[in-house]
Design a protein around this motif. Structure first.
Motif, PDB file in Angstrom:
ATOM      1  N   THR A 228       6.810   5.771  -1.483  1.00 48.10           N
ATOM      2  CA  THR A 228       7.741   6.488  -0.606  1.00 48.10           C
ATOM      3  C   THR A 228       7.114   6.605   0.782  1.00 48.10           C
ATOM      4  O   THR A 228       5.899   6.431   0.946  1.00 48.10           O
ATOM      5  N   PRO A 229       7.910   6.939   1.814  1.00 55.24           N
ATOM      6  CA  PRO A 229       7.335   7.160   3.148  1.00 55.24           C
ATOM      7  C   PRO A 229       6.203   8.188   3.125  1.00 55.24           C
ATOM      8  O   PRO A 229       5.183   8.010   3.806  1.00 55.24           O
ATOM      9  N   LEU A 230       6.346   9.251   2.331  1.00 56.74           N
ATOM     10  CA  LEU A 230       5.280  10.261   2.278  1.00 56.74           C
ATOM     11  C   LEU A 230       3.992   9.669   1.688  1.00 56.74           C
ATOM     12  O   LEU A 230       2.899   9.919   2.201  1.00 56.74           O
ATOM     13  N   LEU A 231       4.132   8.890   0.624  1.00 52.56           N
ATOM     14  CA  LEU A 231       2.930   8.290   0.024  1.00 52.56           C
ATOM     15  C   LEU A 231       2.301   7.262   0.965  1.00 52.56           C
ATOM     16  O   LEU A 231       1.072   7.144   1.029  1.00 52.56           O
ATOM     17  N   LYS A 232       3.139   6.535   1.694  1.00 53.21           N
ATOM     18  CA  LYS A 232       2.593   5.576   2.676  1.00 53.21           C
ATOM     19  C   LYS A 232       1.782   6.304   3.744  1.00 53.21           C
ATOM     20  O   LYS A 232       0.712   5.855   4.152  1.00 53.21           O
ATOM     21  N   MET A 233       2.321   7.463   4.185  1.00 53.29           N
ATOM     22  CA  MET A 233       1.614   8.243   5.197  1.00 53.29           C
ATOM     23  C   MET A 233       0.285   8.754   4.632  1.00 53.29           C
ATOM     24  O   MET A 233      -0.739   8.763   5.334  1.00 53.29           O
ATOM     25  N   ALA A 234       0.308   9.174   3.363  1.00 53.77           N
ATOM     26  CA  ALA A 234      -0.917   9.656   2.720  1.00 53.77           C
ATOM     27  C   ALA A 234      -1.952   8.535   2.613  1.00 53.77           C
ATOM     28  O   ALA A 234      -3.143   8.744   2.863  1.00 53.77           O
ATOM     29  N   GLN A 235      -1.477   7.349   2.231  1.00 52.53           N
ATOM     30  CA  GLN A 235      -2.381   6.182   2.158  1.00 52.53           C
ATOM     31  C   GLN A 235      -3.020   5.923   3.523  1.00 52.53           C
ATOM     32  O   GLN A 235      -4.236   5.738   3.635  1.00 52.53           O
ATOM     33  N   ALA A 236      -2.167   5.939   4.566  1.00 55.05           N
ATOM     34  CA  ALA A 236      -2.661   5.645   5.919  1.00 55.05           C
ATOM     35  C   ALA A 236      -3.682   6.685   6.363  1.00 55.05           C
ATOM     36  O   ALA A 236      -4.640   6.371   7.088  1.00 55.05           O
ATOM     37  N   ALA A 237      -3.482   7.953   5.928  1.00 53.96           N
ATOM     38  CA  ALA A 237      -4.388   9.026   6.350  1.00 53.96           C
ATOM     39  C   ALA A 237      -5.641   9.100   5.478  1.00 53.96           C
ATOM     40  O   ALA A 237      -6.532   9.909   5.742  1.00 53.96           O
ATOM     41  N   GLY A 238      -5.685   8.285   4.429  1.00 57.92           N
ATOM     42  CA  GLY A 238      -6.851   8.299   3.548  1.00 57.92           C
ATOM     43  C   GLY A 238      -6.863   9.456   2.564  1.00 57.92           C
ATOM     44  O   GLY A 238      -7.914   9.824   2.027  1.00 57.92           O
ATOM     45  N   CYS A 239      -5.691  10.050   2.298  1.00 57.10           N
ATOM     46  CA  CYS A 239      -5.605  11.176   1.354  1.00 57.10           C
ATOM     47  C   CYS A 239      -5.576  10.663  -0.087  1.00 57.10           C
ATOM     48  O   CYS A 239      -4.901   9.660  -0.379  1.00 57.10           O
ATOM     49  N   PRO A 240      -6.217  11.380  -1.035  1.00 50.53           N
ATOM     50  CA  PRO A 240      -5.921  11.124  -2.449  1.00 50.53           C
ATOM     51  C   PRO A 240      -4.428  11.368  -2.671  1.00 50.53           C
ATOM     52  O   PRO A 240      -3.860  12.279  -2.056  1.00 50.53           O
ATOM     53  N   HIS A 241      -3.779  10.557  -3.506  1.00 56.36           N
ATOM     54  CA  HIS A 241      -2.335  10.737  -3.681  1.00 56.36           C
ATOM     55  C   HIS A 241      -1.922  10.388  -5.107  1.00 56.36           C
ATOM     56  O   HIS A 241      -2.591   9.602  -5.789  1.00 56.36           O
ATOM     57  N   VAL A 242      -0.808  10.999  -5.514  1.00 53.71           N
ATOM     58  CA  VAL A 242      -0.289  10.853  -6.882  1.00 53.71           C
ATOM     59  C   VAL A 242       1.201  10.606  -6.758  1.00 53.71           C
ATOM     60  O   VAL A 242       1.903  11.365  -6.085  1.00 53.71           O
ATOM     61  N   GLY A 243       1.718   9.548  -7.426  1.00 52.57           N
ATOM     62  CA  GLY A 243       3.143   9.209  -7.355  1.00 52.57           C
ATOM     63  C   GLY A 243       3.931   9.720  -8.551  1.00 52.57           C
ATOM     64  O   GLY A 243       3.373  10.270  -9.501  1.00 52.57           O
ATOM     65  N   GLY A 244       5.246   9.543  -8.493  1.00 51.50           N
ATOM     66  CA  GLY A 244       6.143  10.101  -9.503  1.00 51.50           C
ATOM     67  C   GLY A 244       5.947   9.520 -10.886  1.00 51.50           C
ATOM     68  O   GLY A 244       6.175  10.203 -11.891  1.00 51.50           O
ATOM     69  N   THR A 245       5.540   8.254 -10.953  1.00 53.53           N
ATOM     70  CA  THR A 245       5.326   7.659 -12.269  1.00 53.53           C
ATOM     71  C   THR A 245       4.248   8.417 -13.039  1.00 53.53           C
ATOM     72  O   THR A 245       4.349   8.581 -14.263  1.00 53.53           O
ATOM     73  N   ALA A 246       3.242   8.910 -12.305  1.00 54.13           N
ATOM     74  CA  ALA A 246       2.149   9.646 -12.963  1.00 54.13           C
ATOM     75  C   ALA A 246       2.662  10.932 -13.610  1.00 54.13           C
ATOM     76  O   ALA A 246       2.190  11.334 -14.677  1.00 54.13           O
ATOM     77  N   MET A 247       3.668  11.590 -12.956  1.00 58.85           N
ATOM     78  CA  MET A 247       4.225  12.813 -13.550  1.00 58.85           C
ATOM     79  C   MET A 247       4.922  12.481 -14.869  1.00 58.85           C
ATOM     80  O   MET A 247       4.859  13.262 -15.834  1.00 58.85           O
ATOM     81  N   VAL A 248       5.608  11.335 -14.913  1.00 58.08           N
ATOM     82  CA  VAL A 248       6.283  10.916 -16.149  1.00 58.08           C
ATOM     83  C   VAL A 248       5.240  10.582 -17.215  1.00 58.08           C
ATOM     84  O   VAL A 248       5.332  11.029 -18.356  1.00 58.08           O
ATOM     85  N   GLU A 249       4.223   9.819 -16.830  1.00 50.07           N
ATOM     86  CA  GLU A 249       3.162   9.464 -17.778  1.00 50.07           C
ATOM     87  C   GLU A 249       2.449  10.716 -18.287  1.00 50.07           C
ATOM     88  O   GLU A 249       2.061  10.788 -19.451  1.00 50.07           O
ATOM     89  N   GLY A 250       2.293  11.704 -17.396  1.00 48.03           N
ATOM     90  CA  GLY A 250       1.566  12.922 -17.744  1.00 48.03           C
ATOM     91  C   GLY A 250       2.248  13.766 -18.805  1.00 48.03           C
ATOM     92  O   GLY A 250       1.632  14.669 -19.370  1.00 48.03           O
TER      93      GLY A 250
END
Lengths: 280, 280
Positions: A228-250
């Motif tokens: 998503t745009p938010l995750l792309k921004m997090a990637q660009a900023a070097g933040c650890p990030h977690v996407g929606g698929t992980a919530m389903v897997e969790g």
């Protein structure tokens, strides 16, 4: 191989073409040697009640996973709900009981806390900004409070909805610092998007964001197949990030256990213990 | 691999655990590279209308196969029906149109004639005894008359239903000799069971039978996984015989073409020609 005796699970949403759950649940079911299959079920929002009535009368359907935008609308359809659903006012799973009744529970909060911790982050003691106070957002708020978050600031485009959620969490959790409305990302450890913004390819950020500090973990529950745009921004900023698929897997194995299909590798979550015991 | 965008087909019956259609249709769909799956759908008879309403409002469901005991009850649910359904008063397939309407048609007769001929027997000029004048029996009676059968004697435990079917077939087919009620197996070339008797393991024969001549072809449309009592008797008597799975196989590609999923190896049956052209 699907045959006439195969038991059915569905994931109901509008839309559903993007959902990842069949890809996550079906290999799990196969590994557990259950003759059952999860299929996507597209209920157009105006016909949600009609579609659910039909599903709940289908005799070889054992479980319904509920996704956007139905988590709150599905809650009153359950004959009984579990403790988290009762607090949250929304469900994301329904299971058929032997007598034909349906029991609902909400696992998104559990699933997200699990995903955050699987990513090497912790929730206890952390300052959280949560965007979105709908069904999933409510579940996440309660689960974070349960997990010992230090503070939780809830933002929703409906300000009263955010404030009401903060009050409800505060009523059962005295230790967490709660706020709603304005949020300060400079002081936050975790930023969570619990709105559907980002699902549509034309979507932007769920809220205006100037800057992400690289120390902050960014979580977006939107189950999009590309970032998503938010995750792309997090990637660009070097933040650890977690996407929606992980919530389903969790939460996948926990939901299967709730459906009475306990995972071989963690039978503490069988239907006769744990969640089952505390249903009301 | 089922994903969120996979299109759905269901086979609706009560019971459904015995149906062979998923085992027949899903490999066909895979061979045709359609991202679609057929799942069994158990609608308890008292809730058939509720279940069908839900199915017909489900946006990613493209086709419904209807089996025992719903072939006649499903007919009035279709917004439009094809020519065979109109004559027979029953359907075994429903497809969604682009506008959300559902079109019904009945393929059992076609499927059975196809299965008989695939077994090396012919229908033209043959003397037939047909047991059962319900939805499937009616479709078979019309298809046999279309195929040029010399005579057709229809027996049903409801004598008036058998007589009415004989009259309806006679109204559109002048050349075939029609009778109902009593039948004489000594003069018959084909014996067809179109009742569900034989599905239940405790069932016996659909009608009392003293003797089967080895020249007679015996057909039982019951889709049981092991031979029915009638088929066992046919085997013992040395009769050529055809089981219910063959009737399903005999119409599978035609039903997929009706659903808009044309078989690569026979594109004459695409939805824009043939059946589609004659819908009314």
């Amino acid at each position: 191989m699907i045959n006439g005796a195969t038991r059915l699970l569905v994931i109901v949403g509008d839309p559903v073409a993007h959902v990842r759950s069949p890809l996550i649940f079906n290999p799990l079911l196969a590994r557990m040697a259950h003759d059952a299959v999860l299929v996507p079920w597209h209920a157009p929002a105006p016909h949600f009640a009609t579609v659910m009535e039909g599903l709940m009368r289908t005799a070889n359907l054992d479980g319904i996973i509920v996704t956007f935008p139905f988590k709150e609308r599905a809650h009153p359809l359950a004959h009984r709900v579990g403790p988290m659903a009762k607090r949250v006012g929304a469900i994301n799973a329904l299971r058929r009981e032997a007598d034909g009744d349906w029991v609902g529970e909400m696992f998104d909060g559990f699933g997200l806390v699990h995903a955050i911790e699987a990513n090497g982050e912790r929730c206890a003691g952390r300052k959280v900004v949560l965007i979105g106070a709908g069904g999933a957002g409510s579940a996440i708020a309660f689960a974070l409070a349960d997990a010992g978050a230090a503070s939780l600031t809830i933002h929703d485009r409906n300000g009263e909805r955010a404030a009401a959620l903060a009050r409800r969490v505060g009523a059962s959790h005295q230790r967490i610092e709660l706020a709603s409305g304005q949020f300060d990302l400079e002081a936050a450890d975790l930023l969570i998007n619990a709105t559907p913004v980002g699902l549509n390819p034309r979507d932007g950020l769920p809220v205006p964001i100037q800057r992400l500090r690289p120390e902050m973990t960014v979580i977006d529950i939107v189950p999009a197949s590309s970032p998503t745009p938010l995750l792309k921004m997090a990637q660009a900023a070097g933040c650890p990030h977690v996407g929606g698929t992980a919530m389903v897997e969790g939460q996948a194995e926990t939901i299967l256990a709730f459906f009475g299909m306990a995972a071989a590798r963690d039978d503490r979550l069988g239907r006769d213990e744990g969640l089952q015991g505390s249903l009301q």
